[in-house]
Scaffold this motif. Structure first.
Motif, PDB file in Angstrom:
ATOM      1  N   SER A 104      57.434  33.503  46.160  1.00  0.00           N
ATOM      2  CA  SER A 104      56.062  33.393  46.667  1.00  0.00           C
ATOM      3  C   SER A 104      56.055  33.009  48.141  1.00  0.00           C
ATOM      4  CB  SER A 104      55.280  32.351  45.861  1.00  0.00           C
ATOM      5  OG  SER A 104      55.161  32.738  44.509  1.00  0.00           O
ATOM      6  N   LEU A 105      56.967  32.104  48.514  1.00  0.00           N
ATOM      7  CA  LEU A 105      57.078  31.690  49.914  1.00  0.00           C
ATOM      8  C   LEU A 105      57.477  32.872  50.784  1.00  0.00           C
ATOM      9  CD1 LEU A 105      57.104  29.486  52.080  1.00  0.00           C
ATOM     10  CD2 LEU A 105      59.496  29.009  51.462  1.00  0.00           C
ATOM     11  N   TYR A 106      58.438  33.670  50.307  1.00  0.00           N
ATOM     12  CA  TYR A 106      58.854  34.866  51.049  1.00  0.00           C
ATOM     13  C   TYR A 106      57.663  35.802  51.247  1.00  0.00           C
ATOM     14  CZ  TYR A 106      60.840  39.465  51.914  1.00  0.00           C
ATOM     15  OH  TYR A 106      61.105  40.704  52.437  1.00  0.00           O
ATOM     16  N   ARG A 107      56.904  36.041  50.157  1.00  0.00           N
ATOM     17  CA  ARG A 107      55.725  36.926  50.234  1.00  0.00           C
ATOM     18  C   ARG A 107      54.736  36.433  51.287  1.00  0.00           C
ATOM     19  NH1 ARG A 107      52.325  35.588  45.449  1.00  0.00           N
ATOM     20  NH2 ARG A 107      51.960  33.829  46.880  1.00  0.00           N
ATOM     21  N   ASP A 108      54.444  35.142  51.260  1.00  0.00           N
ATOM     22  CA  ASP A 108      53.483  34.566  52.205  1.00  0.00           C
ATOM     23  C   ASP A 108      53.986  34.632  53.642  1.00  0.00           C
ATOM     24  OD1 ASP A 108      51.966  34.040  49.987  1.00  0.00           O
ATOM     25  OD2 ASP A 108      52.496  31.910  49.873  1.00  0.00           O
ATOM     26  N   GLN A 109      55.280  34.426  53.827  1.00  0.00           N
ATOM     27  CA  GLN A 109      55.854  34.506  55.177  1.00  0.00           C
ATOM     28  C   GLN A 109      55.758  35.919  55.737  1.00  0.00           C
ATOM     29  OE1 GLN A 109      59.779  32.985  54.341  1.00  0.00           O
ATOM     30  NE2 GLN A 109      59.265  30.893  55.002  1.00  0.00           N
ATOM     31  N   GLN A 110      56.019  36.909  54.882  1.00  0.00           N
ATOM     32  CA  GLN A 110      55.942  38.299  55.317  1.00  0.00           C
ATOM     33  C   GLN A 110      54.507  38.693  55.653  1.00  0.00           C
ATOM     34  OE1 GLN A 110      58.825  40.262  55.780  1.00  0.00           O
ATOM     35  NE2 GLN A 110      59.611  38.193  55.485  1.00  0.00           N
ATOM     36  N   ASN A 145      63.739  36.864  35.300  1.00  0.00           N
ATOM     37  CA  ASN A 145      63.253  37.534  36.501  1.00  0.00           C
ATOM     38  C   ASN A 145      62.219  36.651  37.199  1.00  0.00           C
ATOM     39  OD1 ASN A 145      62.209  39.200  38.446  1.00  0.00           O
ATOM     40  ND2 ASN A 145      61.820  40.925  37.075  1.00  0.00           N
ATOM     41  N   PRO A 146      62.542  36.087  38.366  1.00  0.00           N
ATOM     42  CA  PRO A 146      61.600  35.193  39.040  1.00  0.00           C
ATOM     43  C   PRO A 146      60.378  35.910  39.602  1.00  0.00           C
ATOM     44  CG  PRO A 146      63.467  35.630  40.467  1.00  0.00           C
ATOM     45  CD  PRO A 146      63.792  36.256  39.136  1.00  0.00           C
ATOM     46  N   LEU A 147      60.366  37.239  39.539  1.00  0.00           N
ATOM     47  CA  LEU A 147      59.228  37.989  40.061  1.00  0.00           C
ATOM     48  C   LEU A 147      58.234  38.409  38.990  1.00  0.00           C
ATOM     49  CD1 LEU A 147      61.980  39.028  41.826  1.00  0.00           C
ATOM     50  CD2 LEU A 147      60.109  39.952  43.182  1.00  0.00           C
ATOM     51  N   SER A 148      58.535  38.057  37.728  1.00  0.00           N
ATOM     52  CA  SER A 148      57.705  38.513  36.607  1.00  0.00           C
ATOM     53  C   SER A 148      56.246  38.126  36.752  1.00  0.00           C
ATOM     54  CB  SER A 148      58.258  37.970  35.285  1.00  0.00           C
ATOM     55  OG  SER A 148      59.528  38.495  35.034  1.00  0.00           O
ATOM     56  N   ASP A 149      56.002  36.912  37.185  1.00  0.00           N
ATOM     57  CA  ASP A 149      54.624  36.425  37.251  1.00  0.00           C
ATOM     58  C   ASP A 149      54.139  36.203  38.684  1.00  0.00           C
ATOM     59  OD1 ASP A 149      54.404  36.324  34.426  1.00  0.00           O
ATOM     60  OD2 ASP A 149      55.555  34.464  34.425  1.00  0.00           O
ATOM     61  N   ILE A 150      54.858  36.776  39.644  1.00  0.00           N
ATOM     62  CA  ILE A 150      54.459  36.616  41.042  1.00  0.00           C
ATOM     63  C   ILE A 150      53.326  37.577  41.367  1.00  0.00           C
ATOM     64  CG2 ILE A 150      55.206  36.892  43.438  1.00  0.00           C
ATOM     65  CD1 ILE A 150      56.279  34.422  42.112  1.00  0.00           C
ATOM     66  N   LYS A 151      52.304  37.062  41.992  1.00  0.00           N
ATOM     67  CA  LYS A 151      51.179  37.895  42.387  1.00  0.00           C
ATOM     68  C   LYS A 151      51.562  38.750  43.584  1.00  0.00           C
ATOM     69  CE  LYS A 151      46.273  37.637  43.641  1.00  0.00           C
ATOM     70  NZ  LYS A 151      45.134  36.717  43.936  1.00  0.00           N
ATOM     71  N   ARG A 152      51.328  40.026  43.475  1.00  0.00           N
ATOM     72  CA  ARG A 152      51.629  40.942  44.584  1.00  0.00           C
ATOM     73  C   ARG A 152      50.435  41.011  45.539  1.00  0.00           C
ATOM     74  NH1 ARG A 152      55.619  40.920  41.211  1.00  0.00           N
ATOM     75  NH2 ARG A 152      57.006  42.715  41.025  1.00  0.00           N
ATOM     76  N   PRO A 153      50.682  41.280  46.808  1.00  0.00           N
ATOM     77  CA  PRO A 153      49.565  41.502  47.732  1.00  0.00           C
ATOM     78  C   PRO A 153      48.729  42.683  47.250  1.00  0.00           C
ATOM     79  CG  PRO A 153      51.621  41.253  48.937  1.00  0.00           C
ATOM     80  CD  PRO A 153      51.977  41.374  47.495  1.00  0.00           C
ATOM     81  N   PRO A 154      47.438  42.672  47.475  1.00  0.00           N
ATOM     82  CA  PRO A 154      46.603  43.793  46.998  1.00  0.00           C
ATOM     83  C   PRO A 154      47.003  45.090  47.672  1.00  0.00           C
ATOM     84  CG  PRO A 154      45.378  42.396  48.527  1.00  0.00           C
ATOM     85  CD  PRO A 154      46.660  41.679  48.221  1.00  0.00           C
ATOM     86  N   PRO A 155      46.943  46.214  46.958  1.00  0.00           N
ATOM     87  CA  PRO A 155      47.308  47.496  47.576  1.00  0.00           C
ATOM     88  C   PRO A 155      46.313  47.869  48.665  1.00  0.00           C
ATOM     89  CG  PRO A 155      46.319  47.835  45.417  1.00  0.00           C
ATOM     90  CD  PRO A 155      46.537  46.359  45.557  1.00  0.00           C
ATOM     91  N   ALA A 156      46.800  48.570  49.646  1.00  0.00           N
ATOM     92  CA  ALA A 156      45.933  49.003  50.742  1.00  0.00           C
ATOM     93  C   ALA A 156      44.943  50.057  50.250  1.00  0.00           C
ATOM     94  CB  ALA A 156      46.779  49.569  51.881  1.00  0.00           C
ATOM     95  N   ARG A 157      43.813  50.107  50.868  1.00  0.00           N
ATOM     96  CA  ARG A 157      42.838  51.140  50.532  1.00  0.00           C
ATOM     97  C   ARG A 157      43.395  52.503  50.906  1.00  0.00           C
ATOM     98  NH1 ARG A 157      37.137  50.015  53.111  1.00  0.00           N
ATOM     99  NH2 ARG A 157      36.801  51.970  51.988  1.00  0.00           N
ATOM    100  N   GLY A 158      43.073  53.501  50.080  1.00  0.00           N
ATOM    101  CA  GLY A 158      43.541  54.847  50.377  1.00  0.00           C
ATOM    102  C   GLY A 158      42.986  55.341  51.706  1.00  0.00           C
ATOM    103  N   ARG A 159      43.807  56.076  52.441  1.00  0.00           N
ATOM    104  CA  ARG A 159      43.359  56.604  53.724  1.00  0.00           C
ATOM    105  C   ARG A 159      42.283  57.661  53.526  1.00  0.00           C
ATOM    106  NH1 ARG A 159      45.978  55.920  58.310  1.00  0.00           N
ATOM    107  NH2 ARG A 159      45.605  58.051  59.034  1.00  0.00           N
ATOM    108  N   GLU A 160      41.329  57.708  54.430  1.00  0.00           N
ATOM    109  CA  GLU A 160      40.225  58.647  54.334  1.00  0.00           C
ATOM    110  C   GLU A 160      40.166  59.567  55.551  1.00  0.00           C
ATOM    111  OE1 GLU A 160      36.684  56.393  53.734  1.00  0.00           O
ATOM    112  OE2 GLU A 160      37.361  55.534  51.833  1.00  0.00           O
TER     113      GLU A 160
END
Length: 321
Positions: A104-110, A145-160
């Motif tokens: 989670s810390l890695y995700r937030d840092q990125q 797997n330490p990533l099993s319950d890690i929240k992912r950043p929301p996906p980007a909106r599709g390009r228009e």
């Protein structure tokens, strides 16, 4: 190499390997210590899991790089991501010791560093796939797997982004006489991806039936693409110099050439892949139904097809009357 020594009334075994965390255990009898050391070293040589699932994350990443990644279509891009993980301090750790909070810390840092959500999601998914492979296919059955319950950043909106009035003419003017001009027109006429255009072979084009056969696409499915009169004219204008229609080595070469062309044409915010969006939207505007468009573009789900479809509101208003 195992080392055995006596401290007090116990025999202590210590096994140190460059590609594996140190393993230690104590025994009352020397014979038991020697047997355990021999069996454990044999397991390590075979790549089998130990009771504690002690294995460096770097070892798992390297094994994935060698045995799994080459079988994927996006192998080249994934190699870069694996190497990035190998350079991270977590790679030198026992894979079982890495906690969800550290991921989670890695995700937030990125995220804070400004990396795109899509890139972070791909990186986390890759690491999760390494853990799953280790657990289900490589014998590390106790490895969580330490990533099993890690929240992912929301996906980007599709390009228009679609071509605006005059942009295609401007692009063709700066790309005139180059391979890029043919690629641009074919992308709009066929809805092919850049990689599919580069894989196009002369012996898979049937000029009489007006079709192009793609034996291996991004989603793993074969596809026959119907060719419009404009697409046929473009193909007939290309000089045959080899088995493939375009002598371009990689998709990124197209992206880079397209980026330079848009700068010269004074166009902003347009990518080569947006031409696939443009092509799909144009098919719908020409009254092709969903199944027909999916057959041409190769989309396997309506959800994905919708992401690539951007009908102009003003055109729909005209149809409303």
């Amino acid at each position: 190499m195992a080392s055995i020594g006596k401290r007090g009334d116990k025999w202590h075994v210590r096994i140190c390997r460059k590609d594996h965390p140190t393993v230690c255990k104590s025994f009352t009898l020397l014979k038991d210590a020697q047997t355990w050391a021999k069996n454990t070293e044999l397991k390590l040589e075979r790549g089998e899991a130990l009771g504690r699932e002690t294995v460096l994350l770097s070892t798992l990443l390297q094994r994935y790089l060698i045995s799994v990644s080459p079988l994927k279509k996006g192998h080249k891009q994934e190699v870069s991501r694996i190497n990035s993980w190998l350079r991270h301090p977590l790679a030198s750790r026992d894979a079982a010791s890495i906690k969800p909070a550290e991921i989670s810390l890695y995700r937030d840092q990125q995220t804070k560093a400004g990396k795109a959500n899509a890139s972070i999601r791909i990186e986390l998914s890759l690491l999760s796939a390494v853990y799953k492979c280790a657990k289900h296919e490589w014998g590390y059955t106790l490895l969580s797997n330490p990533l099993s319950d890690i929240k992912r950043p929301p996906p980007a909106r599709g390009r228009e982004r679609r071509l605006e009035e005059g942009e295609l003419d401007a692009l063709m003017a700066v790309a005139e006489g180059t391979v890029l001009s043919s690629l641009i027109l074919l992308a709009i006429e066929t809805a092919m991806r850049a990689g599919e255009l580069l894989s196009l072979r002369w012996d898979n084009i049937n000029f009489e039936k007006r079709t192009a056969f793609l034996p291996d696409t991004k989603n793993g499915e074969r596809r026959i693409v119907p060719l419009s009169s404009k697409a046929l004219a473009v193909l007939k204008s290309i000089e045959r110099t080899g088995d493939t229609v375009f002598a371009v080595s990689a998709s990124y070469a197209i992206s880079n050439a397209f980026k330079r062309a848009t700068r010269r044409a004074g166009i902003t915010g347009l990518r080569f892949h947006d031409l696939r969006h443009e092509a799909v939207s144009r098919l719908f505007e020409r009254q092709f139904n969903t199944m027909e468009v999916a057959s041409i573009s190769g989309h396997k789900s309506l959800q994905m097809l919708q992401r690539y479809t951007h009908l102009r509101a003003e055109d729909l208003a005209q149809r409303l009357g």
